[in-house]
Scaffold this active site. Structure first.
Site, PDB file in Angstrom:
ATOM      1  N   SER A   7       0.834  -1.202   0.000  1.00  0.00           N
ATOM      2  CA  SER A   7       0.000   0.000   0.000  1.00  0.00           C
ATOM      3  C   SER A   7       0.866   1.247   0.000  1.00  0.00           C
ATOM      4  CB  SER A   7      -0.882   0.009   1.248  1.00  0.00           C
ATOM      5  OG  SER A   7      -1.403   1.309   1.427  1.00  0.00           O
ATOM      6  N   HIS A  32      -1.572  -1.259  -4.016  1.00  0.00           N
ATOM      7  CA  HIS A  32      -2.783  -0.892  -3.269  1.00  0.00           C
ATOM      8  C   HIS A  32      -2.760   0.618  -3.018  1.00  0.00           C
ATOM      9  CE1 HIS A  32      -6.069  -1.922  -0.428  1.00  0.00           C
ATOM     10  NE2 HIS A  32      -5.559  -0.998   0.364  1.00  0.00           N
ATOM     11  N   ASP A  34      -4.773   3.750  -1.225  1.00  0.00           N
ATOM     12  CA  ASP A  34      -5.767   4.077  -0.204  1.00  0.00           C
ATOM     13  C   ASP A  34      -6.279   5.501  -0.374  1.00  0.00           C
ATOM     14  OD1 ASP A  34      -5.952   1.705   1.506  1.00  0.00           O
ATOM     15  OD2 ASP A  34      -3.823   2.066   1.889  1.00  0.00           O
ATOM     16  N   MET A  36      -8.689   8.336   0.962  1.00  0.00           N
ATOM     17  CA  MET A  36      -9.409   8.690   2.202  1.00  0.00           C
ATOM     18  C   MET A  36      -9.923  10.118   2.120  1.00  0.00           C
ATOM     19  SD  MET A  36      -6.871   7.119   5.058  1.00  0.00           S
ATOM     20  CE  MET A  36      -6.055   5.537   4.823  1.00  0.00           C
ATOM     21  N   HIS A  65      -8.642   1.320  -3.038  1.00  0.00           N
ATOM     22  CA  HIS A  65      -9.477   1.104  -1.846  1.00  0.00           C
ATOM     23  C   HIS A  65     -10.055   2.453  -1.434  1.00  0.00           C
ATOM     24  CE1 HIS A  65      -9.346  -0.093   2.740  1.00  0.00           C
ATOM     25  NE2 HIS A  65     -10.581   0.091   2.310  1.00  0.00           N
ATOM     26  N   MET A  67     -12.016   4.864   0.805  1.00  0.00           N
ATOM     27  CA  MET A  67     -12.538   5.062   2.161  1.00  0.00           C
ATOM     28  C   MET A  67     -13.189   6.441   2.173  1.00  0.00           C
ATOM     29  SD  MET A  67      -9.342   3.313   4.121  1.00  0.00           S
ATOM     30  CE  MET A  67      -8.372   3.399   2.617  1.00  0.00           C
ATOM     31  N   MET A 136     -10.964  -5.764   6.553  1.00  0.00           N
ATOM     32  CA  MET A 136     -10.003  -4.906   7.259  1.00  0.00           C
ATOM     33  C   MET A 136      -9.492  -5.585   8.525  1.00  0.00           C
ATOM     34  SD  MET A 136      -9.699  -2.202   5.378  1.00  0.00           S
ATOM     35  CE  MET A 136      -8.542  -1.399   6.493  1.00  0.00           C
ATOM     36  N   GLY A 144       0.367   1.016   9.835  1.00  0.00           N
ATOM     37  CA  GLY A 144       1.195   0.825  11.024  1.00  0.00           C
ATOM     38  C   GLY A 144       0.439   0.436  12.280  1.00  0.00           C
ATOM     39  N   ASP A 174      -6.561  -6.532   4.632  1.00  0.00           N
ATOM     40  CA  ASP A 174      -5.887  -5.226   4.619  1.00  0.00           C
ATOM     41  C   ASP A 174      -5.726  -4.681   6.028  1.00  0.00           C
ATOM     42  OD1 ASP A 174      -4.934  -2.715   4.045  1.00  0.00           O
ATOM     43  OD2 ASP A 174      -6.784  -1.984   3.113  1.00  0.00           O
ATOM     44  N   GLY A 176      -2.352  -4.387   9.176  1.00  0.00           N
ATOM     45  CA  GLY A 176      -1.686  -5.082  10.277  1.00  0.00           C
ATOM     46  C   GLY A 176      -0.963  -6.357   9.890  1.00  0.00           C
ATOM     47  N   GLY A 196       1.379  -2.527   4.093  1.00  0.00           N
ATOM     48  CA  GLY A 196       1.726  -1.106   4.085  1.00  0.00           C
ATOM     49  C   GLY A 196       3.088  -0.894   4.712  1.00  0.00           C
TER      50      GLY A 196
END
Ligand code: DX5
Ligand code: ZN
Length: 219
Positions: A7, A32, A34, A36, A65, A67, A136, A144, A174, A176, A196
């Protein structure tokens, strides 16, 4: 083989082209991205122009993705920007089925993402319309964070439902993921795992990616 999706949220935003190339060279299967909006999640990243610009330099598929609230307002923009896979959150819309159908009709892969607190069976009525599900492993918004252990059972339940119905829906996990928990996530039934901080913060991302790809999906 598990597919690895680094990511770029964890990359250097002033050097997106180079960061994308770094992950491609390290052996990633897709990139990937993200998106947001600062409303659906307490963080802001970038919009469709960034996807279009990354598309110009990327070789690999772009896994976008979203969000953002009411993703139906912007699906066309992300499709036109060159996303190969486009996912939005089930919690962010009242038109999940219609959105999946319109993404699919555009010729790219349609995905539905689900937050940790949403029960996995909320997605079951949508599985006939989706190419992939993003489960998720953290609360969306930041890279992180620590993997939420209950995610593993959600993946298992989803895999069992997909198998029971004979569907070809891919499961993407996605948030952790790391070299220590990737085996457990793969065994639970994930096909694709996002990485990520784990990939981007490593001095040897090719090793991280190879570790992910070295796992096989459980059934
Ligand atoms: C979180 C994002 C993730 C994030 C993953 O909202 O959707 O894609 O970048 O980062 P890590 O792997 O560090 O949890
Ligand atoms: Zn993501």
């Amino acid at each position: 083989m598990i597919k690895a999706a680094p990511s770029i949220l964890s990359g250097d935003f002033s050097r997106m082209g180079a960061e994308t190339a770094r992950m491609e060279k390290a052996g990633a299967d897709m990139i990937h991205c993200d998106v947001m909006d600062g409303v659906f999640v307490p963080n802001l990243t970038f919009g469709h122009k960034m996807i279009a610009d990354i598309r110009k330099c990327a070789v690999l598929p772009l896994d976008v993705h979203l969000m953002i609230v009411k993703p139906e307002r912007y699906l066309d923009k992300y499709i036109q920007s060159g996303a190969d896979r486009l996912a939005f959150h089930v919690e962010a819309t009242d038109s999940a089925k219609e959105n999946l159908v319109s993404i699919k009709n555009s010729g790219i892969k349609a995905g539905i993402a689900i937050c940790p607190e949403t029960p996995i069976d909320a997605l079951f009525p949508l599985l006939d319309y989706a190419d992939f599900v993003i489960v998720m492993g953290v609360h969306p918004g930041f890279s992180g964070q620590k993997y939420i252990p209950e995610t593993t059972d959600k993946i298992k339940t989803l895999r069992a439902e997909i198998v029971r119905r004979g569907l070809a829906v891919e499961i993407e996990m996605d948030g952790g993921a790391n070299e220590d928990n990737v085996a457990m996530i793969a065994d639970a039934g994930a096909d694709i795992i996002v990485s990520g901080s784990c990939a981007f913060n490593s001095p040897t991302p090719e090793k991280v990616i190879a570790t992910f790809q070295g796992r096989t999906r459980g059934r």
